[in-house]
Write an enzyme that holds these catalytic residues in place. Structure first.
Site, PDB file in Angstrom:
ATOM      1  N   GLY A  11       0.960  -1.099  -0.010  1.00 23.72           N
ATOM      2  CA  GLY A  11       0.034   0.266  -0.104  1.00 23.72           C
ATOM      3  C   GLY A  11       0.952   1.251   0.202  1.00 23.72           C
ATOM      4  N   ASN A  12       2.000   1.287   0.740  1.00 21.85           N
ATOM      5  CA  ASN A  12       2.809   2.644   0.868  1.00 21.85           C
ATOM      6  C   ASN A  12       3.506   2.787  -0.233  1.00 21.85           C
ATOM      7  OD1 ASN A  12       4.705   0.513   1.273  1.00 21.85           O
ATOM      8  ND2 ASN A  12       5.889   1.870   2.053  1.00 21.85           N
ATOM      9  N   LYS A 126     -10.828 -10.135   5.247  1.00 25.21           N
ATOM     10  CA  LYS A 126      -9.920  -9.167   4.479  1.00 25.21           C
ATOM     11  C   LYS A 126     -10.485  -7.673   4.612  1.00 25.21           C
ATOM     12  CE  LYS A 126      -6.343  -8.101   1.818  1.00 25.21           C
ATOM     13  NZ  LYS A 126      -4.958  -8.011   2.371  1.00 25.21           N
ATOM     14  N   LYS A 209      -2.933 -10.208  -2.191  1.00 20.02           N
ATOM     15  CA  LYS A 209      -1.817  -9.925  -3.302  1.00 20.02           C
ATOM     16  C   LYS A 209      -0.594 -10.785  -3.024  1.00 20.02           C
ATOM     17  CE  LYS A 209       1.151  -6.604  -1.840  1.00 20.02           C
ATOM     18  NZ  LYS A 209       0.926  -6.747  -0.432  1.00 20.02           N
ATOM     19  N   LYS A 271       2.517 -12.573   3.963  1.00 17.95           N
ATOM     20  CA  LYS A 271       3.719 -12.377   3.360  1.00 17.95           C
ATOM     21  C   LYS A 271       4.636 -13.378   3.677  1.00 17.95           C
ATOM     22  CE  LYS A 271       3.136  -7.292   4.037  1.00 17.95           C
ATOM     23  NZ  LYS A 271       2.081  -7.146   2.795  1.00 17.95           N
TER      24      LYS A 271
HETATM   25  P1  ADP Z   1       1.025  -3.932   2.504  1.00 21.83           P
HETATM   26  O1  ADP Z   1       0.318  -2.917   2.053  1.00 21.83           O
HETATM   27  O2  ADP Z   1       2.423  -3.759   2.376  1.00 21.83           O
HETATM   28  O3  ADP Z   1       0.572  -5.377   2.457  1.00 21.83           O
HETATM   29  P2  ADP Z   1       0.364  -4.468   5.288  1.00 21.83           P
HETATM   30  O4  ADP Z   1      -0.141  -3.337   6.202  1.00 21.83           O
HETATM   31  O5  ADP Z   1      -0.730  -5.473   4.858  1.00 21.83           O
HETATM   32  O6  ADP Z   1       1.221  -3.828   4.149  1.00 21.83           O
HETATM   33  O7  ADP Z   1       1.574  -5.320   6.182  1.00 21.83           O
HETATM   34  C1  ADP Z   1       2.480  -4.515   6.489  1.00 21.83           C
HETATM   35  C2  ADP Z   1       2.509  -4.446   7.984  1.00 21.83           C
HETATM   36  O8  ADP Z   1       2.598  -5.686   8.853  1.00 21.83           O
HETATM   37  C3  ADP Z   1       3.593  -3.342   8.498  1.00 21.83           C
HETATM   38  O9  ADP Z   1       3.407  -2.294   8.348  1.00 21.83           O
HETATM   39  C4  ADP Z   1       3.459  -4.003  10.085  1.00 21.83           C
HETATM   40  O10 ADP Z   1       2.954  -2.919  10.802  1.00 21.83           O
HETATM   41  C5  ADP Z   1       2.566  -5.183  10.239  1.00 21.83           C
HETATM   42  N1  ADP Z   1       3.148  -6.498  10.884  1.00 21.83           N
HETATM   43  C6  ADP Z   1       2.536  -7.159  11.645  1.00 21.83           C
HETATM   44  N2  ADP Z   1       3.172  -8.092  12.055  1.00 21.83           N
HETATM   45  C7  ADP Z   1       4.578  -7.842  11.937  1.00 21.83           C
HETATM   46  C8  ADP Z   1       5.808  -8.432  12.023  1.00 21.83           C
HETATM   47  N3  ADP Z   1       5.981  -9.448  12.998  1.00 21.83           N
HETATM   48  N4  ADP Z   1       6.952  -7.668  11.679  1.00 21.83           N
HETATM   49  C9  ADP Z   1       6.946  -6.711  11.008  1.00 21.83           C
HETATM   50  N5  ADP Z   1       5.921  -6.117  10.635  1.00 21.83           N
HETATM   51  C10 ADP Z   1       4.548  -6.689  11.005  1.00 21.83           C
HETATM   52 MG    MG Z   2      -1.529  -6.101   2.726  1.00 22.75          MG
END
Ligand code: ADP
Ligand code: MG
Length: 309
Positions: A11-12, A126, A209, A271
């Protein structure tokens, strides 16, 4: 040496609104085009959480004064693939030309087959769209939407997130990569469809995704699988005083950490699971979870989190 890479943009890398998206995409293009210059063959995938919510809201407002059919989730995903793809391919093309290269860029509207019996359909998880007020949440519930309260964050609408079974346009994507082109595909996780004989029917869901990117990595025989998000590394005890960044973990360790609840559902968990799936299917594929800023350092092994078989 082949350097085929799937890069999933979080997203970022796209921002939350039209203005943010233009700025974010320009920054993203510089990093991606730098890799093209190094000889990487790139398939770019991206999320669409805020954008698909925006589309749904637009149609909801339009419906107040117009007698129109329901706009389906799959149509909304296809619209976001089109408009995010447009921004990406427009900006990437310009950066490629600025860098003195001549690499064609295109977006492939991508359908992804899901199983109609996927258990996700009876358990929507989701989050989509913007955060909602208590009033908006109540209004959504009355319309039959699933709205949940995310601890410490607020209300969000949630939809089913079934697993991708196959990417319908994978051969097209592969052909473009074989021809040395930059491809944007699987936007928003792909348009979720179910098979009805030769017909593909769109369904109300959002495919993660990260999982469709993992599926794509397999189908196009990627050598690298990269997930770009807003953290440099995956951590244990995330957001706790004893937080500890992970440089490298194997699938067995990852399984253990998952059991211990270190990775948040719907954000970091998919992820980690996607990267595990990629290395289990192709142990030679190099995986990386890191931020856009650290992409280059991550690929040269200096930072980020890598998951090995
Ligand atoms: P994207 O849009 O990149 O898919 P998400 O918000 O879905 O972003 O996922 C990334 C986020 O996951 C990070 O910003 C963080 O806040 C969160 N997160 C949750 N658990 C963890 C972890 N164990 N280590 C790092 N980040 C984590
Ligand atoms: Mg995400």
């Amino acid at each position: 040496m082949s350097k085929r890479i799937v890069i999933a943009l979080g997203g970022n890398a796209l921002g939350k609104n039209l203005h943010e998206q233009m700025e974010a995409v320009q920054k993203t293009s510089k990093k991606i085009v730098a890799l093209l210059k190094e000889g990487y063959e790139i398939a770019l995938t991206h999320g669409n959480g805020p954008q698909v919510g925006l589309m749904l809201d637009c149609f909801d407002s339009y419906k107040i004064n117009h007698d129109i059919d329901e706009f389906t989730m799959s149509v909304c995903v296809s619209i976001t693939q089109g408009y995010i793809g447009y921004d990406l391919q427009n900006v990437m093309r310009e950066e490629i030309l600025n860098q003195g290269m001549n690499i064609p860029v295109s977006t492939v509207i991508t359908q992804v087959i899901v199983d109609k019996d996927d258990p996700a359909f009876s358990n929507p998880t989701k989050p989509i769209g913007l955060f909602l007020s208590e009033q908006q949440a109540e209004k959504g519930r009355k319309k039959g939407e699933h709205v949940i309260m995310i601890e410490g964050e607020g209300y969000r609408q949630v939809v089913a997130s079934p697993k991708p079974q196959h990417i319908v346009e994978s051969e097209t994507i592969k052909t473009l990569l074989d021809a040395g082109q930059l491809v944007i595909a699987c936007g928003g996780g792909g348009i979720p469809v179910i098979e009805q004989g030769n017909h593909l029917k769109g369904v109300a869901a959002v495919i993660d995704k990260d999982f469709s990117s993992a599926k794509l990595a397999k189908l196009i025989h990627a050598d690298y699988f990269v997930i770009l998000t807003n953290v440099e590394k995956v951590s244990l005890n995330y957001h706790k005083p004893n937080q500890e960044a992970i440089d490298k973990m194997n699938c067995k360790q990852a399984e253990e950490y998952i059991k211990q609840g270190h990775f948040k559902k719907g954000s970091m968990l998919p992820k980690v699971q996607a990267a595990m799936q990629v290395v289990r299917e192709n142990p030679k594929c190099k995986t990386l979870i890191t931020s856009l800023d650290k992409l280059s350092d991550g690929l040269s092994g200096k930072t980020g989190t890598t998951i090995v078989p």
